[in-house]
Design an enzyme around this catalytic site. Structure first.
Site, PDB file in Angstrom:
ATOM      1  CD  GLU A  20      -3.401  -2.167   7.562  1.00  0.00           C
ATOM      2  OE1 GLU A  20      -2.267  -2.291   7.113  1.00  0.00           O
ATOM      3  OE2 GLU A  20      -4.146  -1.219   7.278  1.00  0.00           O
TER       4      GLU A  20
ATOM      5  CD  GLU B  91      -2.896   5.800   6.574  1.00  0.00           C
ATOM      6  OE1 GLU B  91      -2.890   5.872   5.341  1.00  0.00           O
ATOM      7  OE2 GLU B  91      -1.973   5.278   7.233  1.00  0.00           O
TER       8      GLU B  91
ATOM      9  N   GLY C 282       2.954  -1.001   4.227  1.00  0.00           N
ATOM     10  CA  GLY C 282       2.955   0.406   3.836  1.00  0.00           C
ATOM     11  C   GLY C 282       4.367   0.883   3.544  1.00  0.00           C
ATOM     12  N   GLY C 283       5.008   1.460   4.559  1.00  0.00           N
ATOM     13  CA  GLY C 283       6.331   2.077   4.393  1.00  0.00           C
ATOM     14  C   GLY C 283       7.334   1.193   3.663  1.00  0.00           C
TER      15      GLY C 283
ATOM     16  N   GLY D  75       2.584   2.702  10.531  1.00  0.00           N
ATOM     17  CA  GLY D  75       3.515   3.802  10.288  1.00  0.00           C
ATOM     18  C   GLY D  75       4.272   4.255  11.521  1.00  0.00           C
TER      19      GLY D  75
ATOM     20  CG  ASN E 295      -1.703   1.253   1.411  1.00  0.00           C
ATOM     21  OD1 ASN E 295      -1.829   2.043   0.478  1.00  0.00           O
ATOM     22  ND2 ASN E 295      -2.252   1.456   2.611  1.00  0.00           N
ATOM     23  CD1 TRP E 296       3.573   1.131  -2.855  1.00  0.00           C
ATOM     24  CD2 TRP E 296       3.784   2.469  -4.650  1.00  0.00           C
ATOM     25  NE1 TRP E 296       4.434   0.513  -3.733  1.00  0.00           N
ATOM     26  CE2 TRP E 296       4.582   1.305  -4.842  1.00  0.00           C
ATOM     27  CE3 TRP E 296       3.765   3.433  -5.646  1.00  0.00           C
ATOM     28  CZ2 TRP E 296       5.356   1.107  -5.991  1.00  0.00           C
ATOM     29  CZ3 TRP E 296       4.535   3.236  -6.794  1.00  0.00           C
ATOM     30  CH2 TRP E 296       5.328   2.088  -6.956  1.00  0.00           C
ATOM     31  CE  LYS E 297      -0.014   3.460   4.736  1.00  0.00           C
ATOM     32  NZ  LYS E 297       0.036   3.627   6.167  1.00  0.00           N
TER      33      LYS E 297
HETATM   34  P1  PGA Z   1       2.872   0.599   7.505  1.00  0.00           P
HETATM   35  O1  PGA Z   1       1.410   0.779   6.850  1.00  0.00           O
HETATM   36  O2  PGA Z   1       3.407  -0.723   6.980  1.00  0.00           O
HETATM   37  O3  PGA Z   1       3.657   1.774   7.025  1.00  0.00           O
HETATM   38  O4  PGA Z   1       2.693   0.563   8.972  1.00  0.00           O
HETATM   39  C1  PGA Z   1       0.532  -0.300   6.713  1.00  0.00           C
HETATM   40  C2  PGA Z   1      -0.794   0.171   6.172  1.00  0.00           C
HETATM   41  O5  PGA Z   1      -1.245   1.255   6.558  1.00  0.00           O
HETATM   42  O6  PGA Z   1      -1.428  -0.512   5.361  1.00  0.00           O
END
Ligand code: PGA
Length: 249
Positions: A166, A96, A232-233, A172, A9-11
């Site tokens: 999650e 989010e 994510g990250g 994050g 998930n690149w956001k």
């Molecule tokens: P993160 O994000 O790996 O940066 O904690 C995960 C996500 O929000 O899907």
């Protein structure tokens, strides 16, 4: 047997050059066929990703969708449009979206239905806040979010949904849930699903998300109820993401 799934998930991150980098890496290096991988970039990169990922095993996903098919919804994107770009997955209910954009359980459910109606695989995200965990309400919160959506689907729809657990406090933050903490909640989600149908519960793909990285992925993925990760990250670093995918295969 459930096939492991790793979703990046690149956001609101990434670039055209990162798309190209992923295309190169995943076509040059061989990934085990025993793992499914989906990259979820921001909307504007979907078309470039569709082309760059042609010779790779990478599937494409989107970060959200509007429940409507078309119409006067400035700034929004429908499921049908995503399928035209070869997206096969879509996130719904990411924390989010719930927190920053006020998406309620009902709105999450509408998006889930819209995804299913066009043949997209919805990845339904659920998870508790730190406050809720500290108050001992983790299972209540998570099962409310899961139940709100799953209880209203018919069995055929239910079997198409992927669920990502999650914990909000782990997203994050660099503070990952321990494998035991994640396993406990995820076993609870599978048990909840088994109340409807034990075969469907066995087939349900459950992802863990929240600071999954190259160091902790293998240990998390070794848990019996963790079938993959929503990353994510660490999904913004081509080599790290590839290594996480390898550890799932
Ligand atoms: P993160 O994000 O790996 O940066 O904690 C995960 C996500 O929000 O899907």
């Amino acid at each position: 047997m459930r096939t492991p799934l790793i979703a990046g998930n690149w956001k609101m991150n990434g670039s055209m050059s990162l798309i190209e980098d992923f295309g190169r890496k995943f076509s040059d290096a061989t990934l085990s066929e025993a793992v499914k991988v989906v990259v979820i970039p921001p909307f504007p990169y979907l078309e470039a990703a569709r082309q760059a990922f042609r010779d790779t095993p990478l599937a494409l996903g989107a970060q959200t969708l509007n429940p409507a098919d078309s119409g006067a919804h400035t700034g929004e994107v429908s499921g049908r449009m995503l399928t035209e770009l070869n997206a096969t997955y879509v996130l719904v209910g990411h924390s989010e979206r719930r927190e920053l954009y006020g998406e309620s359980d009902e709105q999450v459910f509408d998006r889930l239905l819209a995804a299913l109606s066009v043949g997209l695989v919805p990845i339904l995200c659920v998870g508790e806040s730190l406050e809720e965990r500290d108050a001992g309400r983790t299972m209540d919160v998570v099962l409310r979010q899961v139940g709100y959506a799953m209880a209203r689907l018919d069995p055929e729809q239910r079997q198409k949904v992927v669920i990502a657990y999650e914990p909000v406090w782990a997203i994050g933050t660099g503070r990952t849930a321990t494998p035991e903490q994640a396993q406990e909640v995820m076993a609870g989600i599978r048990a909840y699903q088994a109340e409807f149908n034990t075969t469907l519960a066995e087939q349900l793909t459950l992802l863990y998300g929240g600071s999954m990285n190259v160091k902790n992925a293998a240990e998390l993925l070794a848990q019996p109820d963790i079938d993959g990760g929503l990353v994510g990250g660490a999904s913004l670093k081509t080599d790290d993401f590839f290594a996480i995918c390898q550890s799932a295969g």
